[in-house]
Design a protein around this motif. Structure first.
Motif, PDB file in Angstrom:
ATOM      1  N   UNK A 212      15.464  13.110   4.422  1.00 41.58           N
ATOM      2  CA  UNK A 212      15.791  12.036   3.223  1.00 41.58           C
ATOM      3  C   UNK A 212      16.924  12.743   2.435  1.00 41.58           C
ATOM      4  N   UNK A 213      17.366  11.702   1.435  1.00 46.04           N
ATOM      5  CA  UNK A 213      18.372  12.071   0.878  1.00 46.04           C
ATOM      6  C   UNK A 213      18.468  11.008  -0.369  1.00 46.04           C
ATOM      7  N   UNK A 214      19.298  11.273  -1.436  1.00 44.59           N
ATOM      8  CA  UNK A 214      19.551  10.338  -2.345  1.00 44.59           C
ATOM      9  C   UNK A 214      19.936   8.732  -2.034  1.00 44.59           C
ATOM     10  N   UNK A 215      19.133   7.876  -2.266  1.00 39.71           N
ATOM     11  CA  UNK A 215      19.338   6.627  -1.778  1.00 39.71           C
ATOM     12  C   UNK A 215      18.251   6.000  -0.812  1.00 39.71           C
ATOM     13  N   UNK A 216      17.387   7.195  -0.416  1.00 36.43           N
ATOM     14  CA  UNK A 216      16.359   6.939   0.474  1.00 36.43           C
ATOM     15  C   UNK A 216      14.863   6.475  -0.101  1.00 36.43           C
ATOM     16  N   UNK A 217      14.758   6.507  -1.384  1.00 38.87           N
ATOM     17  CA  UNK A 217      13.524   6.142  -2.134  1.00 38.87           C
ATOM     18  C   UNK A 217      13.291   4.575  -1.747  1.00 38.87           C
ATOM     19  N   UNK A 218      12.102   4.228  -1.461  1.00 40.13           N
ATOM     20  CA  UNK A 218      11.484   3.214  -1.000  1.00 40.13           C
ATOM     21  C   UNK A 218      11.802   2.834   0.342  1.00 40.13           C
ATOM     22  N   UNK A 219      12.247   3.834   1.166  1.00 42.65           N
ATOM     23  CA  UNK A 219      12.120   3.772   2.644  1.00 42.65           C
ATOM     24  C   UNK A 219      10.816   3.364   3.082  1.00 42.65           C
ATOM     25  N   UNK A 220      10.743   2.439   4.085  1.00 43.40           N
ATOM     26  CA  UNK A 220       9.514   2.067   4.654  1.00 43.40           C
ATOM     27  C   UNK A 220       9.077   3.208   5.924  1.00 43.40           C
ATOM     28  N   UNK A 221       7.818   3.445   5.890  1.00 43.41           N
ATOM     29  CA  UNK A 221       7.089   4.268   6.949  1.00 43.41           C
ATOM     30  C   UNK A 221       6.460   3.463   7.906  1.00 43.41           C
ATOM     31  N   UNK A 222       6.670   3.179   8.796  1.00 47.97           N
ATOM     32  CA  UNK A 222       6.081   2.333   9.887  1.00 47.97           C
ATOM     33  C   UNK A 222       5.392   3.104  11.080  1.00 47.97           C
ATOM     34  N   UNK A 223       4.144   2.562  11.524  1.00 50.48           N
ATOM     35  CA  UNK A 223       3.442   3.095  12.594  1.00 50.48           C
ATOM     36  C   UNK A 223       4.004   2.626  13.988  1.00 50.48           C
ATOM     37  N   UNK A 224       3.356   3.404  15.128  1.00 50.90           N
ATOM     38  CA  UNK A 224       4.196   3.196  16.385  1.00 50.90           C
ATOM     39  C   UNK A 224       4.034   1.546  16.704  1.00 50.90           C
ATOM     40  N   UNK A 225       3.144   1.060  16.319  1.00 47.51           N
ATOM     41  CA  UNK A 225       3.153  -0.486  16.483  1.00 47.51           C
ATOM     42  C   UNK A 225       3.999  -1.447  15.690  1.00 47.51           C
ATOM     43  N   UNK A 226       4.791  -0.663  14.831  1.00 49.38           N
ATOM     44  CA  UNK A 226       5.614  -1.729  13.920  1.00 49.38           C
ATOM     45  C   UNK A 226       4.916  -2.312  12.778  1.00 49.38           C
ATOM     46  N   UNK A 227       3.806  -1.593  12.279  1.00 50.35           N
ATOM     47  CA  UNK A 227       2.975  -2.000  10.978  1.00 50.35           C
ATOM     48  C   UNK A 227       3.886  -1.165   9.838  1.00 50.35           C
ATOM     49  N   UNK A 228       4.181  -1.680   8.810  1.00 52.17           N
ATOM     50  CA  UNK A 228       4.547  -0.908   7.300  1.00 52.17           C
ATOM     51  C   UNK A 228       3.164  -0.341   6.970  1.00 52.17           C
ATOM     52  N   UNK A 229       3.169   1.031   6.798  1.00 51.18           N
ATOM     53  CA  UNK A 229       2.139   1.698   6.338  1.00 51.18           C
ATOM     54  C   UNK A 229       2.037   2.444   5.009  1.00 51.18           C
ATOM     55  N   UNK A 230       3.479   2.757   4.763  1.00 52.56           N
ATOM     56  CA  UNK A 230       3.962   3.531   3.508  1.00 52.56           C
ATOM     57  C   UNK A 230       5.015   3.295   3.205  1.00 52.56           C
ATOM     58  N   UNK A 231       5.428   3.726   1.768  1.00 48.98           N
ATOM     59  CA  UNK A 231       6.688   3.570   1.219  1.00 48.98           C
ATOM     60  C   UNK A 231       7.202   5.054   0.525  1.00 48.98           C
ATOM     61  N   UNK A 232       8.230   5.530   1.009  1.00 44.64           N
ATOM     62  CA  UNK A 232       8.603   6.843   0.673  1.00 44.64           C
ATOM     63  C   UNK A 232       9.051   6.789  -1.006  1.00 44.64           C
ATOM     64  N   UNK A 233       8.707   8.006  -1.484  1.00 49.99           N
ATOM     65  CA  UNK A 233       8.751   8.026  -2.951  1.00 49.99           C
ATOM     66  C   UNK A 233       9.661   9.385  -3.262  1.00 49.99           C
ATOM     67  N   UNK A 234       9.436  10.328  -2.824  1.00 48.12           N
ATOM     68  CA  UNK A 234       9.744  11.752  -3.236  1.00 48.12           C
ATOM     69  C   UNK A 234       9.911  12.771  -2.173  1.00 48.12           C
ATOM     70  N   UNK A 235      10.616  13.911  -2.515  1.00 42.35           N
ATOM     71  CA  UNK A 235      10.634  14.782  -1.297  1.00 42.35           C
ATOM     72  C   UNK A 235      10.977  16.297  -2.272  1.00 42.35           C
ATOM     73  N   UNK A 236      10.336  17.338  -2.050  1.00 37.08           N
ATOM     74  CA  UNK A 236      10.555  18.634  -2.687  1.00 37.08           C
ATOM     75  C   UNK A 236      11.890  19.365  -1.997  1.00 37.08           C
TER      76      UNK A 236
END
Length: 273
Positions: A212-236
């Motif tokens: 991740x990096x600045x600008x990556x907020x809201x990135x989509x996290x997709x399963x192997x089958x192409x389904x959207x399952x999550x939205x990136x929010x933050x990193x430590x």
């Protein structure tokens, strides 16, 4: 460290906020080009990727000088007029307004679209005192639907990963790119390592090892089958280039479930009337 608001003029007016004391801004100039982990598997998004992951757009916000710049990822979802993105683009962790949505637009298909600002809905409750990962979402409608040739991301559907520790292969799609990546967009195969217990809103946090990096907020996290399952929010520990650690060094995303998924469906039903 907030997981992706780009450090632009827009950021200087409040987008550099973080969730919790552990998410403090501490990136140095030297770290600005570093990945989150030693492994670097990101690549530029090709035309084929945009077809596989439709609805991928960018939140554009004006700097203090009035110059539009990329702020974060945003997704056209369900129909050609609804956008989902992170709440922290507009409020800080104590829910204080930081950046007006009127100064921002949605960029997709080489065109910019204005928001219907009165339609903006946040994921946190009215009596909330702080912004948490699992309510770090917002929905907003566009004043005009996007061009008919642009397909929205389908509403997340199907089984979600179970709560607990386990490895799930995913793809993180970052249409706004990252400040620590040399291309305008980014896509990477990575893994979800743990799904935390759900909140009262029925939404769970996913701990992942995606860069991740600045600008990556809201990135989509997709399963192997192409389904959207999550939205990136933050990193430590942004840009630290250390190995993934389940407790001290990981990325965080919120799953598309519970009140978030209910809100998307309700918004689409209301607009169809």
């Amino acid at each position: 460290m907030r997981g992706g608001v780009r450090r632009t003029g827009a950021g200087r007016r409040g987008l550099r906020t973080a969730i919790g004391a552990a998410l403090l801004l501490a990136a140095s100039v030297a770290a600005a080009v570093a990945a989150l982990y030693p492994r670097e598997a990101r690549r530029f998004m090709a035309e084929e990727d945009f077809r596989r992951y439709p609805g991928a757009g960018v939140l554009m916000c004006r700097t203090e000088e009035g110059v539009p710049e990329r702020a974060a990822a945003a997704w056209l979802i369900g129909d050609r007029g609804l956008v989902v993105l992170n709440a922290h683009n507009f409020v800080d962790r104590k829910l204080r307004p930081t950046h007006p949505i009127d100064d921002c637009t949605f960029f997709i298909g080489e065109k910019e679209y204005f928001f219907e600002t009165e339609s903006l809905r946040f994921g946190f409750s009215r009596d909330a005192k702080a912004l948490n990962i699992t309510d770090d979402w917002a929905l907003v409608r566009l004043r005009e639907p996007v061009d008919a040739a642009i397909a929205p991301q389908p509403i997340p559907d199907g089984p979600m990963p179970p709560t607990g520790v386990g490895t799930l292969r995913v793809v993180m799609v970052s249409p706004a790119g990252h400040s620590n990546f040399r291309r305008a967009t980014s896509i990477e195969e990575c893994q979800i390592r743990q799904i935390d217990a759900p909140t009262e809103a029925g939404i769970r946090r996913a701990r992942h090892d995606c860069n991740d990096g600045y600008g990556g907020s809201g990135s989509g996290v997709f399963a192997d089958d192409g389904r959207l399952i999550a939205m990136h929010s933050a990193s430590l520990d942004m840009n630290s280039r250390r190995d993934f650690d389940m407790e001290r060094h990981f990325g965080m995303a919120l799953l598309f479930e519970g009140e978030l998924l209910d809100a998307i469906r309700a918004n689409l039903r209301a607009d169809a009337r």
